[in-house]
Scaffold this active site. Structure first.
Site, PDB file in Angstrom:
ATOM      1  N   ASN A   1       0.653  -1.116   0.029  1.00 45.03           N
ATOM      2  CA  ASN A   1       0.118  -0.097  -0.052  1.00 45.03           C
ATOM      3  C   ASN A   1       1.082   1.134   0.040  1.00 45.03           C
ATOM      4  O   ASN A   1       1.770   1.464   1.003  1.00 45.03           O
ATOM      5  CB  ASN A   1      -0.883   0.019   1.252  1.00 45.03           C
ATOM      6  CG  ASN A   1      -1.924  -1.264   1.160  1.00 45.03           C
ATOM      7  OD1 ASN A   1      -2.350  -1.368   0.112  1.00 45.03           O
ATOM      8  ND2 ASN A   1      -2.318  -1.859   2.639  1.00 45.03           N
TER       9      ASN A   1
ATOM     10  N   GLN B   1      -2.136   3.704   2.866  1.00 48.53           N
ATOM     11  CA  GLN B   1      -1.146   3.490   3.676  1.00 48.53           C
ATOM     12  C   GLN B   1      -1.170   4.069   4.754  1.00 48.53           C
ATOM     13  O   GLN B   1      -1.441   5.354   5.090  1.00 48.53           O
ATOM     14  CB  GLN B   1       0.261   3.841   2.746  1.00 48.53           C
ATOM     15  CG  GLN B   1       1.435   3.585   3.524  1.00 48.53           C
ATOM     16  CD  GLN B   1       2.656   4.282   2.746  1.00 48.53           C
ATOM     17  OE1 GLN B   1       2.523   4.742   1.525  1.00 48.53           O
ATOM     18  NE2 GLN B   1       3.960   4.162   3.546  1.00 48.53           N
TER      19      GLN B   1
ATOM     20  N   HIS C   1       6.724  -0.741   3.438  1.00 44.66           N
ATOM     21  CA  HIS C   1       6.416  -2.385   4.070  1.00 44.66           C
ATOM     22  C   HIS C   1       5.599  -3.191   2.976  1.00 44.66           C
ATOM     23  O   HIS C   1       4.515  -2.470   2.158  1.00 44.66           O
ATOM     24  CB  HIS C   1       5.791  -2.364   5.322  1.00 44.66           C
ATOM     25  CG  HIS C   1       4.402  -1.425   5.472  1.00 44.66           C
ATOM     26  ND1 HIS C   1       4.496  -0.231   5.480  1.00 44.66           N
ATOM     27  CD2 HIS C   1       3.223  -1.911   5.281  1.00 44.66           C
ATOM     28  CE1 HIS C   1       3.048   0.208   5.476  1.00 44.66           C
ATOM     29  NE2 HIS C   1       2.453  -0.762   5.404  1.00 44.66           N
ATOM     30  N   LEU C   2       6.185  -4.268   2.682  1.00 42.07           N
ATOM     31  CA  LEU C   2       5.448  -5.418   1.966  1.00 42.07           C
ATOM     32  C   LEU C   2       4.623  -6.162   3.001  1.00 42.07           C
ATOM     33  O   LEU C   2       5.265  -6.822   3.824  1.00 42.07           O
ATOM     34  CB  LEU C   2       6.571  -5.956   1.220  1.00 42.07           C
ATOM     35  CG  LEU C   2       7.096  -5.521   0.242  1.00 42.07           C
ATOM     36  CD1 LEU C   2       8.066  -4.334   0.346  1.00 42.07           C
ATOM     37  CD2 LEU C   2       8.041  -6.705  -0.593  1.00 42.07           C
ATOM     38  N   HIS C   3       3.368  -6.430   2.525  1.00 44.95           N
ATOM     39  CA  HIS C   3       2.471  -7.471   3.242  1.00 44.95           C
ATOM     40  C   HIS C   3       2.469  -8.483   2.542  1.00 44.95           C
ATOM     41  O   HIS C   3       2.517  -8.802   1.100  1.00 44.95           O
ATOM     42  CB  HIS C   3       0.927  -6.894   3.351  1.00 44.95           C
ATOM     43  CG  HIS C   3       0.645  -5.786   3.764  1.00 44.95           C
ATOM     44  ND1 HIS C   3       0.191  -5.564   5.084  1.00 44.95           N
ATOM     45  CD2 HIS C   3       0.936  -4.507   3.431  1.00 44.95           C
ATOM     46  CE1 HIS C   3      -0.148  -4.335   5.225  1.00 44.95           C
ATOM     47  NE2 HIS C   3       0.307  -3.755   4.424  1.00 44.95           N
TER      48      HIS C   3
HETATM   49  P1  5GP Z   1      -0.708  -0.336   5.860  1.00 42.18           P
HETATM   50  O1  5GP Z   1      -2.236   0.006   5.910  1.00 42.18           O
HETATM   51  O2  5GP Z   1       0.218   0.870   6.120  1.00 42.18           O
HETATM   52  O3  5GP Z   1      -0.373  -0.876   4.573  1.00 42.18           O
HETATM   53  O4  5GP Z   1      -0.349  -1.147   6.816  1.00 42.18           O
HETATM   54  C1  5GP Z   1       0.155  -1.022   8.057  1.00 42.18           C
HETATM   55  C2  5GP Z   1       0.201  -2.600   8.821  1.00 42.18           C
HETATM   56  O5  5GP Z   1       0.914  -2.322   9.894  1.00 42.18           O
HETATM   57  C3  5GP Z   1      -1.207  -3.014   9.195  1.00 42.18           C
HETATM   58  O6  5GP Z   1      -1.590  -4.065   8.594  1.00 42.18           O
HETATM   59  C4  5GP Z   1      -1.228  -2.876  10.641  1.00 42.18           C
HETATM   60  O7  5GP Z   1      -1.880  -4.001  11.249  1.00 42.18           O
HETATM   61  C5  5GP Z   1       0.453  -3.051  10.890  1.00 42.18           C
HETATM   62  N1  5GP Z   1       0.758  -2.680  12.262  1.00 42.18           N
HETATM   63  C6  5GP Z   1       0.671  -1.206  12.563  1.00 42.18           C
HETATM   64  N2  5GP Z   1       1.360  -1.057  13.623  1.00 42.18           N
HETATM   65  C7  5GP Z   1       2.016  -2.230  14.226  1.00 42.18           C
HETATM   66  C8  5GP Z   1       2.822  -2.854  15.128  1.00 42.18           C
HETATM   67  O8  5GP Z   1       2.964  -1.848  16.109  1.00 42.18           O
HETATM   68  N3  5GP Z   1       3.181  -3.879  15.139  1.00 42.18           N
HETATM   69  C9  5GP Z   1       2.891  -4.815  13.864  1.00 42.18           C
HETATM   70  N4  5GP Z   1       3.546  -6.009  14.010  1.00 42.18           N
HETATM   71  N5  5GP Z   1       2.213  -4.463  13.109  1.00 42.18           N
HETATM   72  C10 5GP Z   1       1.542  -3.092  13.017  1.00 42.18           C
END
Ligand code: 5GP
Length: 117
Positions: free
Chosen positions: A82, A89, A95-97
């Site tokens: 994202n 995002q 970050h890669l999921h």
């Molecule tokens: P985005 O929406 O930015 O692509 O995804 C961010 C991801 O980071 C989300 O899936 C969320 O659950 C994860 N995330 C946010 N804060 C933390 C954290 O403190 N620890 C971990 N392990 N994951 C996190």
């Protein structure tokens, strides 16, 4: 400092699965699949367009290592980035999921506003 840099620095705990000089991989705190890993660069860069090619290579190498370690190669997995506001995002650190461990739903094209008809 991003929350992910704090994880890199061990200031916030995370369930780590892989680490090398350039990348870190750990379980997402709010998993969207049975296996949901985040793979991040150790350098804090908010967006993909600002990341250097060498680090991108290291990120995909890390994905390979995680998938191998978690035995995902045979069944497959999905990698999602994202990037930016339209993609939703939330954390300003690339970050890669890595999603897997089940048959994932197909990605449907919900917004065709900007696609050719
Ligand atoms: P985005 O929406 O930015 O692509 O995804 C961010 C991801 O980071 C989300 O899936 C969320 O659950 C994860 N995330 C946010 N804060 C933390 C954290 O403190 N620890 C971990 N392990 N994951 C996190």
């Amino acid at each position: 400092m991003s929350i992910f840099t704090k994880i890199i620095n061990h200031e916030i705990p995370a369930n780590r699965v892989y680490e090398d000089d350039y990348t870190l991989a750990f379980h997402d705190v709010d998993p969207q699949a049975p296996i949901h890993i985040l793979v991040i660069p150790k350098k804090e860069v908010a967006h993909l367009q600002d990341l250097d090619g060498e680090t991108m290579t290291h990120l995909l190498f890390a994905v390979q290592q995680v998938a191998k370690k978690l035995k995902l190669d045979e069944r497959g997995y999905r990698v999602v980035i994202n990037n930016g506001a339209d993609a939703g995002q939330e954390v300003p650190h690339v970050h890669l999921h890595l999603l897997g461990g089940t048959k994932l739903g197909h990605i449907h094209h919900q917004d065709r506003t900007h696609t050719a008809s």
